[in-house]
Enzyme design. Structure first.
Site, PDB file in Angstrom:
ATOM      1  N   MET A   1       0.934  -1.267  -0.032  1.00  0.00           N
ATOM      2  CA  MET A   1       0.049   0.003  -0.146  1.00  0.00           C
ATOM      3  C   MET A   1       0.890   1.022  -0.033  1.00  0.00           C
ATOM      4  SD  MET A   1      -3.018  -1.023   2.864  1.00  0.00           S
ATOM      5  CE  MET A   1      -3.379  -2.639   2.999  1.00  0.00           C
TER       6      MET A   1
ATOM      7  N   MET B   1      -1.651  -2.212  -3.822  1.00  0.00           N
ATOM      8  CA  MET B   1      -2.866  -1.172  -3.983  1.00  0.00           C
ATOM      9  C   MET B   1      -1.829   0.214  -3.975  1.00  0.00           C
ATOM     10  SD  MET B   1      -4.885  -3.097  -0.807  1.00  0.00           S
ATOM     11  CE  MET B   1      -3.514  -3.968  -0.406  1.00  0.00           C
TER      12      MET B   1
ATOM     13  N   GLY C   1      -7.402  -1.546   2.000  1.00  0.00           N
ATOM     14  CA  GLY C   1      -6.634  -0.504   3.030  1.00  0.00           C
ATOM     15  C   GLY C   1      -6.476  -1.003   4.169  1.00  0.00           C
TER      16      GLY C   1
ATOM     17  N   GLY D   1      -6.750  -4.119   7.351  1.00  0.00           N
ATOM     18  CA  GLY D   1      -7.232  -5.668   7.669  1.00  0.00           C
ATOM     19  C   GLY D   1      -8.354  -5.727   8.758  1.00  0.00           C
ATOM     20  N   GLY D   2      -8.861  -6.812   8.903  1.00  0.00           N
ATOM     21  CA  GLY D   2     -10.187  -6.822   9.974  1.00  0.00           C
ATOM     22  C   GLY D   2     -11.302  -6.263   9.715  1.00  0.00           C
TER      23      GLY D   2
ATOM     24  N   GLY E   1     -10.669 -10.228   1.857  1.00  0.00           N
ATOM     25  CA  GLY E   1     -11.394  -9.111   2.906  1.00  0.00           C
ATOM     26  C   GLY E   1     -12.556  -9.812   3.677  1.00  0.00           C
TER      27      GLY E   1
ATOM     28  N   SER F   1      -6.603 -11.697   9.442  1.00  0.00           N
ATOM     29  CA  SER F   1      -7.003 -11.773  10.789  1.00  0.00           C
ATOM     30  C   SER F   1      -7.448 -13.286  11.120  1.00  0.00           C
ATOM     31  CB  SER F   1      -7.869 -10.942  11.377  1.00  0.00           C
ATOM     32  OG  SER F   1      -9.005 -10.482  10.422  1.00  0.00           O
TER      33      SER F   1
HETATM   34  C1  DX5 Z   1      -7.235  -5.198   2.398  1.00  0.00           C
HETATM   35  C2  DX5 Z   1      -6.131  -6.083   2.268  1.00  0.00           C
HETATM   36  C3  DX5 Z   1      -6.295  -7.666   2.834  1.00  0.00           C
HETATM   37  C4  DX5 Z   1      -6.343  -7.727   4.282  1.00  0.00           C
HETATM   38  C5  DX5 Z   1      -7.410  -8.979   4.735  1.00  0.00           C
HETATM   39  O1  DX5 Z   1      -6.893  -3.966   1.880  1.00  0.00           O
HETATM   40  O2  DX5 Z   1      -5.775  -6.145   0.964  1.00  0.00           O
HETATM   41  O3  DX5 Z   1      -5.440  -8.348   2.170  1.00  0.00           O
HETATM   42  O4  DX5 Z   1      -4.957  -8.276   4.942  1.00  0.00           O
HETATM   43  O5  DX5 Z   1      -7.532  -8.859   5.898  1.00  0.00           O
HETATM   44  P1  DX5 Z   1      -8.733  -9.584   6.616  1.00  0.00           P
HETATM   45  O6  DX5 Z   1      -8.574 -11.124   6.168  1.00  0.00           O
HETATM   46  O7  DX5 Z   1      -8.274  -9.572   8.078  1.00  0.00           O
HETATM   47  O8  DX5 Z   1      -9.800  -8.715   6.257  1.00  0.00           O
HETATM   48 ZN    ZN Z   2      -4.867  -7.857  -0.087  1.00  0.00          ZN
END
Ligand code: DX5
Ligand code: ZN
Length: 220
Positions: free
Chosen positions: A32, A63, A138, A140-141, A172, A194
Site C-alpha cells: 500500500m 494497492m 486499505g 485488515g480486520g 477481505g 486476521s
Molecule cells: C485489505 C487487504 C487484505 C487484508 C485482509 O486491503 O487487501 O489482504 O489483509 O485482512 P482480513 O482477512 O483481516 O480482512
Molecule cells: Zn490484499
C-alpha cells in the site's frame, strides 16, 4: 486454496511469520502506497527480503498508483502472482499483464467492491487471476461485503463455460463465518489475514478454513 495475509502478521518477524504458515498455498503480501489507499505498508525491498525466506510462493497485492511503473519489479523478484488494481491502471491493463507474465509471474487484476466486472471483461483474458475485493482496500480486520459475491458467481460462470481461464480470488473479511458462502459462489483462492494470524495456531486455522471451503465449493 488459502493465502494468509501478512498484513495481520508481526512485521518485526516476517521470516518467522511466513514459516508459521508453511502449509498455505500462497502468502498474500499487501503493498500500500498511501495514495491509492490511505494506508502505507511495505514496498519492493521488503518484499524481496520476504521472497528470499518464504517457504510459500508470494501473492503480491499492489494497492498502488502507477502500477505500470512499479508492478513488474515484483514479478522480477520472483513473486508467483502479481495483482494490480484495475482502477489504478492508466494504460491498457493487457499490456501490464503481458509485462508481468514476461517477467515470470502470474498476472492478477483486482476490483474494488464498487467496480463492476462487466467493465473489464475485454481485458480479463490477458490475466491469470481475478481478485475480488470483499472490503474496501486499505486495512485488515474489516467486515465481509456479501454483495461482491455476484461478481464471483459471474466470474465462476465465465470460467466454467470456457470463456475465461482465471483463478478467482477473494480478499477481505474471510473467516470461518464467511468462507462457506464465498466458496459456494465459486472462489478458488481465499485471502485471510486476521482469521489466520489472529488464531492461536495459524496452521490449524488454515486447515480448518481449507476444509470448510472444500465442503462448500460447487464442484467439490
Ligand atoms: C485489505 C487487504 C487484505 C487484508 C485482509 O486491503 O487487501 O489482504 O489483509 O485482512 P482480513 O482477512 O483481516 O480482512
Ligand atoms: Zn490484499
Amino acid at each position: 486454496m488459502i493465502a494468509p495475509s501478512l498484513l495481520s502478521a508481526d512485521f518485526a518477524r516476517l521470516a518467522e511469520e511466513t514459516a508459521r504458515i508453511a502449509d498455505a498455498d500462497w502468502v498474500h503480501v499487501d503493498v500500500m502506497d498511501a495514495h491509492f489507499v490511505p494506508n502505507l505498508t511495505l514496498g519492493e525491498p521488503v518484499v524481496k527480503a520476504i521472497q528470499a525466506v518464504s517457504p510459500v510462493p508470494l501473492d503480491c497485492h499492489l494497492m498502488i498508483t502507477d502500477p505500470e511503473r512499479w508492478a513488474p519489479a515484483y514479478a522480477e523478484l520472483g513473486a508467483r502472482n502479481v495483482t494490480v488494481h484495475a482502477e489504478a491502471c492508466t494504460g491498457d491493463p493487457r499490456d501490464l499483464a503481458r509485462d508481468l507474465k514476461a517477467a515470470g509471474a502470474l498476472a492478477g487484476l483486482a476490483l474494488k467492491p464498487g467496480t463492476p466486472l462487466a467493465q473489464y471483461l475485454d481485458v480479463l483474458p490477458a490475466f491469470d487471476t481475478l481478485l475480488v475485493m470483499s472490503v474496501e482496500p486499505g486495512f485488515g480486520g474489516q467486515s465481509f461485503m456479501p454483495e461482491v459475491l455476484d461478481k464471483v458467481r459471474e466470474a465462476r460462470r465465465l470460467v466454467d463455460t470456457g470463456h475465461l481461464q482465471l483463478l478467482v480470488e477473494i480478499d477481505g473479511g474471510i473467516n470461518a463465518d464467511t468462507i462457506e458462502v464465498a466458496a459456494e459462489a465459486g472462489v478458488d483462492m481465499f485471502v485471510a489475514g486476521s482469521a489466520v494470524y489472529g488464531a492461536a495456531d495459524p496452521s490449524a486455522a488454515i486447515a480448518a478454513l481449507r476444509a470448510q471451503a472444500a465442503r462448500s465449493f460447487p464442484t467439490a
